[in-house]
Design an enzyme around this catalytic site. Sequence first.
Site, PDB file in Angstrom:
ATOM      1  N   GLN A  85     -17.897   4.102   9.959  1.00 32.43           N
ATOM      2  CA  GLN A  85     -18.355   5.485  10.004  1.00 32.43           C
ATOM      3  C   GLN A  85     -19.078   5.907   8.727  1.00 32.43           C
ATOM      4  OE1 GLN A  85     -15.529   9.130   9.927  1.00 32.43           O
ATOM      5  NE2 GLN A  85     -16.468   9.095  11.940  1.00 32.43           N
ATOM      6  N   GLY A 122      -0.814   7.371   2.474  1.00 33.01           N
ATOM      7  CA  GLY A 122      -0.058   8.110   3.486  1.00 33.01           C
ATOM      8  C   GLY A 122       0.686   7.215   4.463  1.00 33.01           C
ATOM      9  N   HIS A 178     -20.081   9.262   6.942  1.00 31.36           N
ATOM     10  CA  HIS A 178     -19.839  10.706   6.952  1.00 31.36           C
ATOM     11  C   HIS A 178     -21.154  11.383   6.593  1.00 31.36           C
ATOM     12  CE1 HIS A 178     -18.305  14.645   5.932  1.00 31.36           C
ATOM     13  NE2 HIS A 178     -17.090  14.303   6.324  1.00 31.36           N
ATOM     14  N   ARG A 194     -14.543   7.671  14.599  1.00 30.30           N
ATOM     15  CA  ARG A 194     -13.359   8.507  14.390  1.00 30.30           C
ATOM     16  C   ARG A 194     -13.746   9.976  14.274  1.00 30.30           C
ATOM     17  NH1 ARG A 194     -11.223  10.814  10.140  1.00 30.30           N
ATOM     18  NH2 ARG A 194     -12.190   9.641   8.447  1.00 30.30           N
ATOM     19  N   ARG A 239     -19.339  12.847  13.685  1.00 28.44           N
ATOM     20  CA  ARG A 239     -20.026  12.367  12.483  1.00 28.44           C
ATOM     21  C   ARG A 239     -21.130  11.370  12.776  1.00 28.44           C
ATOM     22  NH1 ARG A 239     -14.444  11.793   8.938  1.00 28.44           N
ATOM     23  NH2 ARG A 239     -14.215  14.034   8.589  1.00 28.44           N
ATOM     24  N   SER A 285      -7.955  10.643  10.796  1.00 31.38           N
ATOM     25  CA  SER A 285      -7.437   9.589   9.925  1.00 31.38           C
ATOM     26  C   SER A 285      -6.070   9.997   9.393  1.00 31.38           C
ATOM     27  CB  SER A 285      -8.386   9.319   8.764  1.00 31.38           C
ATOM     28  OG  SER A 285      -8.537  10.488   7.986  1.00 31.38           O
ATOM     29  N   LEU A 286      -5.924  11.279   9.057  1.00 34.97           N
ATOM     30  CA  LEU A 286      -4.632  11.738   8.561  1.00 34.97           C
ATOM     31  C   LEU A 286      -3.590  11.727   9.682  1.00 34.97           C
ATOM     32  CD1 LEU A 286      -5.719  14.618   6.126  1.00 34.97           C
ATOM     33  CD2 LEU A 286      -5.039  12.292   5.563  1.00 34.97           C
ATOM     34  N   GLY A 323       0.841  -1.198   0.000  1.00 34.09           N
ATOM     35  CA  GLY A 323       0.000   0.000   0.000  1.00 34.09           C
ATOM     36  C   GLY A 323       0.871   1.240   0.000  1.00 34.09           C
ATOM     37  N   ALA A 324       0.496   2.216  -0.845  1.00 33.30           N
ATOM     38  CA  ALA A 324       1.331   3.408  -1.010  1.00 33.30           C
ATOM     39  C   ALA A 324       0.524   4.681  -0.788  1.00 33.30           C
ATOM     40  CB  ALA A 324       1.983   3.405  -2.390  1.00 33.30           C
ATOM     41  N   ASP A 370      -8.571  -5.329   0.799  1.00 33.00           N
ATOM     42  CA  ASP A 370      -7.736  -6.505   0.481  1.00 33.00           C
ATOM     43  C   ASP A 370      -6.797  -6.871   1.629  1.00 33.00           C
ATOM     44  OD1 ASP A 370      -8.877  -5.465  -1.796  1.00 33.00           O
ATOM     45  OD2 ASP A 370      -7.075  -5.590  -3.036  1.00 33.00           O
ATOM     46  N   GLU A 375     -16.129  18.104   6.046  1.00 36.37           N
ATOM     47  CA  GLU A 375     -16.625  18.713   7.272  1.00 36.37           C
ATOM     48  C   GLU A 375     -16.081  20.136   7.410  1.00 36.37           C
ATOM     49  OE1 GLU A 375     -16.851  15.597  10.273  1.00 36.37           O
ATOM     50  OE2 GLU A 375     -15.672  16.951  11.512  1.00 36.37           O
ATOM     51  N   PHE A 419     -13.269  21.774  13.375  1.00 34.99           N
ATOM     52  CA  PHE A 419     -13.717  20.511  12.777  1.00 34.99           C
ATOM     53  C   PHE A 419     -14.598  19.779  13.773  1.00 34.99           C
ATOM     54  CE2 PHE A 419     -12.815  17.558   9.252  1.00 34.99           C
ATOM     55  CZ  PHE A 419     -12.439  18.452   8.290  1.00 34.99           C
ATOM     56  N   LEU A 423     -17.548  12.847  -1.176  1.00 34.19           N
ATOM     57  CA  LEU A 423     -17.406  13.561   0.088  1.00 34.19           C
ATOM     58  C   LEU A 423     -17.448  15.078  -0.081  1.00 34.19           C
ATOM     59  CD1 LEU A 423     -16.660  13.089   3.104  1.00 34.19           C
ATOM     60  CD2 LEU A 423     -14.290  13.438   2.424  1.00 34.19           C
ATOM     61  N   GLY A 482       1.584   3.976   4.174  1.00 35.04           N
ATOM     62  CA  GLY A 482       2.627   3.179   3.529  1.00 35.04           C
ATOM     63  C   GLY A 482       3.842   4.015   3.168  1.00 35.04           C
ATOM     64  N   HIS A 535     -17.846   5.832   4.927  1.00 32.08           N
ATOM     65  CA  HIS A 535     -16.629   6.621   4.813  1.00 32.08           C
ATOM     66  C   HIS A 535     -15.390   5.961   5.391  1.00 32.08           C
ATOM     67  CE1 HIS A 535     -14.360  10.280   4.297  1.00 32.08           C
ATOM     68  NE2 HIS A 535     -14.136  10.424   5.580  1.00 32.08           N
TER      69      HIS A 535
END
Lengths: 232, 575
Positions: free
Chosen positions: B236, B15, B238, B390, B282, B395-396, B12-13, B217, B251, B116, B248, B17, B348
């Site tokens: 979740q 954020g 959203h 969340r 949310r 998430s970031l 996975g590539a 996966d 928010e 937020f 999306l 990864g 989401h």
Amino acid sequence: MEVTFQLLRFDPLKDRQPHWETYRVELEPTDRVLDGLEAIKGQMDGTLAYRRSCAHGVCGSDAMIINGRNRLACKALVKNMKEPIRIEPMRGFKVLKDFVVDMGPFFEKYRAVKPYLIEKEARPQKERLQSQEERERFDDTTKCILCGACTTSCPSFWFNAGYVGPAAIVQAHRFIFDSRDGGAEERLSVLNNQEGVWRCRTVFNCVEACPRGINVTRAIGEVKKVIAKGGR
Amino acid sequence: MAVHQFDAVIVGAGGAGLMAALQASQSARIAVLSKLYPTRSHTGTAQGGIGAALGNLETDTWEWHMFDTVKGGDYLVDQDAAEIMCREAVDTVYELEHMGLPFSRTPDGKIAQRPFGGHTKEFGKAPVRRSCYAADRTGHMILQTLYQQCIKQGVTFFDEYHVVDLLTRDGAACGVVAVEIATGDLHVFHAKAVLFATGGCGRMYKITSNALTLTGDGMAVVGRRGIPLEDMEFFQFHPTGIYKMGILITEGARGEGGILRNGKGERFMEKYTPTLKDLAPRDMVSRAIFREVREGRGIDGKDYVHLDLTHLDPKVIREKLPDITDFVETYLGIDPSRAPIPIQPTAHYAMGGIPTNARAEVVADEKNTVFPGLYAAGECACVSVHGANRLGTNSLVDIIVFGRRGGKQVGEFVKKASFTPLPEKPLEQTEARFAALKREGGGESVFEIRKDLQEEMMDKASVFRTEPDLTKMLQIIGDLKSRYSKIHVKDRGTGYNMELLEAFELGCLLDLAQATVTSALARQESRGAHYREDFPKRDDANWLKHTLAKINGQRVTLSYKPVSITKFQPQERKY
């Protein structure tokens, strides 16, 4: 509503030449062209190949020629397209299957312009300061999603595959005009040669093709000016 | 069979990864495998910002951020991990800026911050500006910046390599199997450590903000090797997805002052969460929208409400929310400064996933026993810093903080570890799985089964849940699985055989849907995003615990493990 698609199909294992195939699918007028491709692939012919991911114009996977113009299939709505909707792969890259092209050379050129911040001073404890005006200076070119629509719409690129191309110049611009970057010279030496910015003949195809609304030709012009001035 | 050997592989590539790759590649030979080109990863679609208590515009502290995270997660958050995340968020955001991320700026040149949902000052008193943003394309800028740094550092990528199996031997990870999409060839990657950072599984639902490729996966591949998946019942929704499409709308639009209105034009969030109103977490906003719709107050009695930005300064919309303006114009033909946006809740984010500790090591049982050589970070993992729900921007924070921690840990681990030998027949399971998909005579199609799964999950296992619906859903999944066994992939080609890979992805979704619904049926309480109409209250006495769902062939079996509670004792969750 029933929508007619004509797709330029090519399977290297079977076909010598690409050929057109016609498909009719049931769609809503508000559907994306991508929804049409998904329907064709899902219900009629599973062998159809194309790249797609986010489906709303942010990931840059599904650039292709739709009715003669480079667009993202997920940002083109069926109701805005003349029928039959004719789809071909982007021009100038090797076609691997249907609308999947070899993006290898595209990313090689991207890498050639050193697309990363070259820090000119040691990192402070907190953030570096940058004024809102300094940040605004390169805002447009931060939007690039590397879809390839600009580069493969450029006649200079079609005639000379060595041309670094609009997308790579956009990436270079994003750093050359960033007040925090100290790598302008290194990048300009890549761009100030025969395969660099001077291949641009300001045809503006790239501006029209960019799904992110970046004024690509202006960005290229600004890089040319910096080179002509001998620095930012 | 091509065999590659690396100290570690990162799958996975996005954020998580890429952040892990930047760390691990400083001291180890690593490879990053992704079924996409890295810049196509879903991190790039995150919009509104990354939360960190920088305090650039008003006083803020990581303790407040931690409290909000724990409360937002309805006290199912592991507080030791949440503390690490909220503390380290501050330095990681500075690190992103140092890497070149073009954050929006305050008038004095610092990183700009906006309010937020669920982020407050002084433990819930009022909204706080904590979300660090780059217009409304923060995720895009994070993904681009990290990929740029990987290029600078010379990270080895295998683009368009689709990982389909995890290899283990003697209770340790030793590699993965991947399909080279361009040729259809199977490759074995032999490694001392494997880190999964494959994102979420929102495509099990019909209305979702998730990319078409978000089919879980990594979770499925790990789950099928006997590692139970944690807290899968918490999914979740959203509140603000574009009506019918699920795309999306950040928010951040409400952070900038946007208001939700029902069919009568009422600002209905005032009723549900009087302090935070439209900036409540949310899960609460999504439930409020469902209630308004159910009670006949949708727009024209239909199943959507409005997100109203028309009272905002058009300059704010243009400058701070340019991308969502573009989406709304493109897909709805609406200028958001003139007309309200039709929205409905959209699937989401999976709070659950592969269980890990705060070093991103996968923990494989109720006692949190580490599975040697196996790591996970980002949405596919469950640390758990999000608990039952969340908060926006977290998430970031999660991908950056735990991607980095995971990468460091992998770098340390491979220095000391030796290679576990590969299993004797590393391709056995993969070949059997693909042979079954290509078998003649079934006649079932990926498209139809997937559509049925998505529609039924939306109907029976989304925002409101009941025992009869969930029980029925389990039966439906059983039926869909038996249809799945009769799938016939028609594409006989090798290169870019997307039909075959989509069939594989659908298998992942089916296993994950089963884990989700089984976990949801068992949990007889309402907590965060998991709302049971037949058990509408939170029940700490019986259910303040994490679910572990083990996939055993056709069955899912459940067990539970305790929640880590350090600073904040559970209390009633009001806003």
